[in-house]
Structures are given as structure tokens and as C-alpha cells.
Design a protein around this motif. Structure first.
Motif, PDB file in Angstrom:
ATOM      1  N   ALA A 250       0.828  -1.206   0.000  1.00  0.00           N
ATOM      2  CA  ALA A 250       0.000   0.000   0.000  1.00  0.00           C
ATOM      3  C   ALA A 250       0.863   1.256   0.000  1.00  0.00           C
ATOM      4  O   ALA A 250       0.588   2.214  -0.730  1.00  0.00           O
ATOM      5  N   VAL A 251       1.914   1.236   0.802  1.00  0.00           N
ATOM      6  CA  VAL A 251       2.811   2.395   0.855  1.00  0.00           C
ATOM      7  C   VAL A 251       3.422   2.650  -0.525  1.00  0.00           C
ATOM      8  O   VAL A 251       3.467   3.793  -1.001  1.00  0.00           O
ATOM      9  N   GLY A 260       9.071   5.995   1.192  1.00  0.00           N
ATOM     10  CA  GLY A 260       8.750   4.604   1.513  1.00  0.00           C
ATOM     11  C   GLY A 260       9.379   4.100   2.792  1.00  0.00           C
ATOM     12  O   GLY A 260       8.692   3.589   3.688  1.00  0.00           O
ATOM     13  N   THR A 261      10.682   4.254   2.921  1.00  0.00           N
ATOM     14  CA  THR A 261      11.385   3.671   4.069  1.00  0.00           C
ATOM     15  C   THR A 261      10.894   4.269   5.392  1.00  0.00           C
ATOM     16  O   THR A 261      10.663   3.544   6.366  1.00  0.00           O
ATOM     17  N   LYS A 351      14.897   4.151  -4.672  1.00  0.00           N
ATOM     18  CA  LYS A 351      16.212   4.466  -5.242  1.00  0.00           C
ATOM     19  C   LYS A 351      16.821   5.676  -4.554  1.00  0.00           C
ATOM     20  O   LYS A 351      18.000   5.714  -4.276  1.00  0.00           O
ATOM     21  N   ALA A 352      15.970   6.674  -4.290  1.00  0.00           N
ATOM     22  CA  ALA A 352      16.481   7.874  -3.623  1.00  0.00           C
ATOM     23  C   ALA A 352      15.662   8.138  -2.361  1.00  0.00           C
ATOM     24  O   ALA A 352      14.696   8.883  -2.389  1.00  0.00           O
ATOM     25  N   PRO A 353      16.030   7.506  -1.242  1.00  0.00           N
ATOM     26  CA  PRO A 353      15.240   7.700  -0.025  1.00  0.00           C
ATOM     27  C   PRO A 353      15.423   9.115   0.508  1.00  0.00           C
ATOM     28  O   PRO A 353      16.488   9.709   0.350  1.00  0.00           O
ATOM     29  N   VAL A 354      14.368   9.636   1.084  1.00  0.00           N
ATOM     30  CA  VAL A 354      14.466  10.968   1.661  1.00  0.00           C
ATOM     31  C   VAL A 354      15.341  10.873   2.914  1.00  0.00           C
ATOM     32  O   VAL A 354      15.266   9.915   3.678  1.00  0.00           O
ATOM     33  N   TYR A 361       4.798  16.655   5.541  1.00  0.00           N
ATOM     34  CA  TYR A 361       4.613  15.885   4.308  1.00  0.00           C
ATOM     35  C   TYR A 361       4.306  14.426   4.630  1.00  0.00           C
ATOM     36  O   TYR A 361       3.470  13.794   4.004  1.00  0.00           O
ATOM     37  N   LEU A 362       5.043  13.948   5.602  1.00  0.00           N
ATOM     38  CA  LEU A 362       4.914  12.538   5.956  1.00  0.00           C
ATOM     39  C   LEU A 362       3.505  12.252   6.475  1.00  0.00           C
ATOM     40  O   LEU A 362       2.862  11.274   6.088  1.00  0.00           O
TER      41      LEU A 362
END
Ligand code: ATP
Ligand code: MG
Length: 405
Positions: A250-251, A260-261, A351-354, A361-362
Motif C-alpha cells: 500500500a505504501v 517509503g522507508t 532508489k532515492a530515499p528521503v 509531508y509525511l
């Protein structure tokens, strides 16, 4: 006849609480040796074990009881005769040391019975003088010996020993409450768990499993790690295997990829919070260490902390990988941790985690999901592995909750 002398340091310092800590330690020693015949007594600020048979078993078990700083398997000399003490020491030393290597040697005497007519140093010298002619290459060195013969004189008898096994030290399990460890298959989280156990905490563990993306092998690896950790808490641990697949799907489907992470981590903590509430646990533990990977920044850590009901403790926060690896090797989780099975976080990693997530935002990303339903469903499919001494049982989460009533 033999007697095990068990010494504890840290708990001896806790003046007001000393009795409580000692009682807890005694309880844990009895529990870990359950099924064996033996007698446990307590005097002179230490414990003694007598009337036991299987020395190797006792030694292996006692090495894993937090609160014990060290212990010796000693021989009882009935009448305190120094000649007999020395003769026993010679017999013990002959088994372990040949006379060809150079060794620094010392006799260390404690007079527990202060009325004994000679001083400790005199006794040590007399015993050493009898021993030394038997070992040509022993050199007396009182400062840095590598071989020490221990002698303790009591009212009616004496003890002699040449070994001192190191324990794990710390505080007895159960003296500092209960906490829930987020246990992955990696190197860090088992070490975090170990550090907390040795502070007297009793742990449960939670593992988030994303079958079929993460394999059965990954799950077995975590069970193996939990079993190793259980040995430090009386061979007792409950491991929750949470069905995490739908949440991760779902995420990935609904939310911004780079988040995502961190979102996964938030759900892990939310679920751990629920489980901890049911089991009356007081905090969550993770293996995070600041800056170790891109996602372990203070911003990301904070963004998870703010949604947790319970405090999240991170015992490795200031440790580097070398320090953590050294502990993993010492406690024998390392070999299991490096087995190559994928972790859900790695498989689903963007690929590019924040790296510096913004909480507003989260929060917004999170509202895209039907959170309560997802968590409820994940828990419905959760299994609990009950690790008990020689047995491992798997039950469902609801059966587990039934059992708590
Ligand atoms: P570890 O070596 O413990 O896996 P790590 O350096 O790989 O840690 P991350 O993957 O970022 O770091 O995970 C950080 C922490 O989050 C872990 O130490 C663990 O406490 C928790 N964690 C991560 N993945 C899982 C999982 N699948 N199940 C349970 N806890 C997890
Ligand atoms: Mg990991």
C-alpha cells in the motif's frame, strides 16, 4: 567435592535495592538450571552452587546469566590445611599447563574467616612455595599473572580454584521492566537487544515479514537470532512475526516513493506499540545508529518518534559498525546475521530515499492509506513464536492474546 563461586559486582553496589536484585539473580540462576539437581546458597556477598554433577552444562549456562560478573569452579578442602590446598592446586595446574612454557604465576588468597591465624599474604606465600618446585618455568608475578591460583578460607573449610569464567555482567533480567525489540535479520538489532537485556530488561521481539517478497529463510534466520538472544534471558522469549506485505504494498502504491522507508518504519512502530500495549511493555528498542545508513538521520528518527506512544530506545545510537560487529561476534549472533537473506526494507527500498523528511509531508502521505484497517489485518495474520528452553511453538496472535488473559 566441588563448589561454584558466583560473584556479582554491579548489583552489589545497589545499596537500597540490593536484596531485590539478589533475589532476582537467584531466581534467574535457578530458572536457567531448572531440571538439574543442585543447591544454591548465598553468603558473603556471593552465591554458591553445590551438589551438582554436569560441570560443563553449569558453566555454559552461568556464562549467559546477566548480573553474574564472573564465577569459578572450586574444590573444597575440608580442613583448611595449606599442604592439601597446595597439593590440589598442583593437581589442577598439571592438567592445564605443561612445564615447558614460561608463565607468570600468583597465589591469591582471601580470608573470609578473619580469625584464621595467618595473614592472606603469608598464606599465599606458603602455598606458592609448595607449588613452585613442580613447575620449573613459573615465574612469580603479583602484578600481571596469567595463571592465578585462588584460595578462599572459610570457617570450616577452604576453596581452591584456577579458573575464573567471565559472565555477561550487568543486571539480572526482570529487574528493569519489559521492552519490545524490533528485530530484523541484520547485525545491529540483535546487539541492541543484548545490550538492553543486560541492563536487566526482559524482551519480546517483533519481526516484520513481507512474504512472498521476503523468504522463509529470512524468517528462520530471525527465529535463530531470537533463540540466541533468549539464552541471555533464561531461554525465554516471544517473537512476533508480523505480516507486513500489505502495508508495504500500500505504501508503495499510494505514497511518494522516496518516503517509503520512513513510512514503513512508522508502521513498524505503530504495530509494535499495539503489541507492547497488550503485553504491558514499557518501551521499544531498535538497532539504529546515527548516520549509519541514509535513512538514519535525526530528522527521520524524529519523524518516527513523534508518532510513537512509547519511548523508542536506541542503545547503539553512538556506536560504529566495528564496535557493533565486535559485540555481535562475542554474543554469537554475527554468523547468523550475515547469512544472505533479504530484508523487507532492502527489497522495498526506494532508489532515492528521503534523508531529511518533513513531518508535515509525511503525515499527509500517511492519510492516503486506510491505516487502522491495514494494521488490524497485519495483526490478524501475525504469528507468535514462543521460545522456551528446549522447545519452539508457533501460535496465532489471537491465540497468544487469549493466553494472556
Ligand atoms: P539491522 O542490522 O538491525 O537490520 P540496519 O542497519 O540494517 O539494522 P535498518 O534496516 O535501517 O538498519 O533498520 C533500522 C532498525 O529498524 C533495525 O535495527 C531494526 O530495529 C528495525 N527494523 C528494520 N527492519 C525490520 C524488520 N523487518 N523487522 C523488525 N525490525 C526491523
Ligand atoms: Mg536491516
Amino acid at each position: 567435592m566441588k563448589k561454584i563461586i558466583i560473584r556479582y559486582s554491579e548489583i552489589a553496589l545497589k545499596k537500597g535495592n540490593r536484596k531485590r536484585f539478589e533475589n532476582k539473580l537467584a531466581e534467574n540462576i535457578k530458572w536457567t538450571l531448572k531440571g538439574e539437581d543442585f543447591k544454591l546458597t548465598r553468603t558473603w556477598g556471593r552465591f554458591f552452587i553445590t551438589n551438582f554433577e554436569n560441570e560443563d552444562f553449569f558453566t555454559e549456562r552461568l556464562k549467559k546469566v546477566p548480573g553474574i560478573s564472573n564465577f569459578s569452579v572450586a574444590h573444597i578442602i575440608e580442613d583448611r590445611d595449606l599442604n592439601k590446598i597446595a597439593t590440589k592446586a598442583i593437581e589442577l595446574l598439571s592438567k592445564d599447563y605443561d612445564s615447558t612454557t614460561k608463565d607468570f604465576f600468583k597465589v591469591d588468597t582471601k580470608r573470609i574467616d578473619k580469625r584464621y591465624p595467618k595473614k592472606s599474604s603469608e598464606i599465599s606465600k606458603e602455598v606458592a612455595d609448595i607449588i613452585l618446585p613442580n613447575f620449573e618455568n613459573f615465574i612469580v608475578n603479583l602484578r600481571k599473572p596469567n595463571i592465578t591460583v585462588g584460595v578462599e578460607l572459610y570457617e570450616n573449610d577452604a576453596l581452591v580454584f584456577i579458573n575464573r569464567h567471565r559472565g555477561v555482567d550487568g543486571l539480572p533480567v526482570g529487574s528493569s521492566g519489559k521492552m519490545t525489540l524490533l528485530l530484523s535479520g541484520g547485525i545491529d538489532s540483535p546487539v541492541a537487544g543484548y545490550k538492553i537485556i543486560t541492563r536487566g530488561v526482559k524482551l519480546n521481539a517483533v519481526y516484520y515479514h513481507s512474504t512472498p517478497y521476503t523468504s522463509e529463510g529470512a524468517k528462520l534466520k530471525v527465529i535463530e537470532l531470537a533463540t540466541i538472544l533468549s539464552k541471555f534471558q533464561n531461554n525465554y522469549l516471544d517473537l512476533f512475526i508480523v505480516h507486513f506485505t500489505e502495508i508495504q504494498r500500500a505504501v508503495r502504491k499510494e505514497c511518494r516513493a522516496s518516503y517509503g522507508t520512513v513510512l514503513d518504519r512508522r508502521y513498524m512502530v505503530k504495530i509494535a506499540d499495539v503489541i507492547a500495549e497488550k503485553t504491558l511493555h514499557q518501551a521499544l528498542i531498535t538497532g539504529e545508529s546515527i548516520g549509519q545508513v541514509a535513512s538514519q538521520t535525526i530528522e527521520n528518527i524524529t519523524s518516527v518518534d513523534v508518532i510513537s506512544r512509547l519511548p523508542i530506545l536506541r542503545p547503539l545510537i553512538g556506536n560504529n559498525k566495528l564496535e557493533i560487529t565486535a559485540i555481535a561476534q562475542k554474543i554469537e549472533t554475527y554468523e547468523t546475521s550475515i547469512k544472505p537473506f533479504d530484508d523487507c526494507c532492502v527489497l522495498f527500498a526506494p532508489k532515492a530515499p528521503v534523508t531529511k523528511v518533513k513531518i508535515e509531508y509525511l503525515d499527509k502521505e500517511g492519510t492516503r492509506l486506510n491505516e487502522d484497517k491495514l494494521i488490524e489485518d497485519a495483526l490478524l495474520k501475525t504469528k507468535v513464536i514462543k521460545i522456551r528452553r528446549n522447545q519452539i511453538d508457533e501460535i496465532t496472535y489471537s491465540e497468544y492474546l487469549e493466553g494472556l488473559r
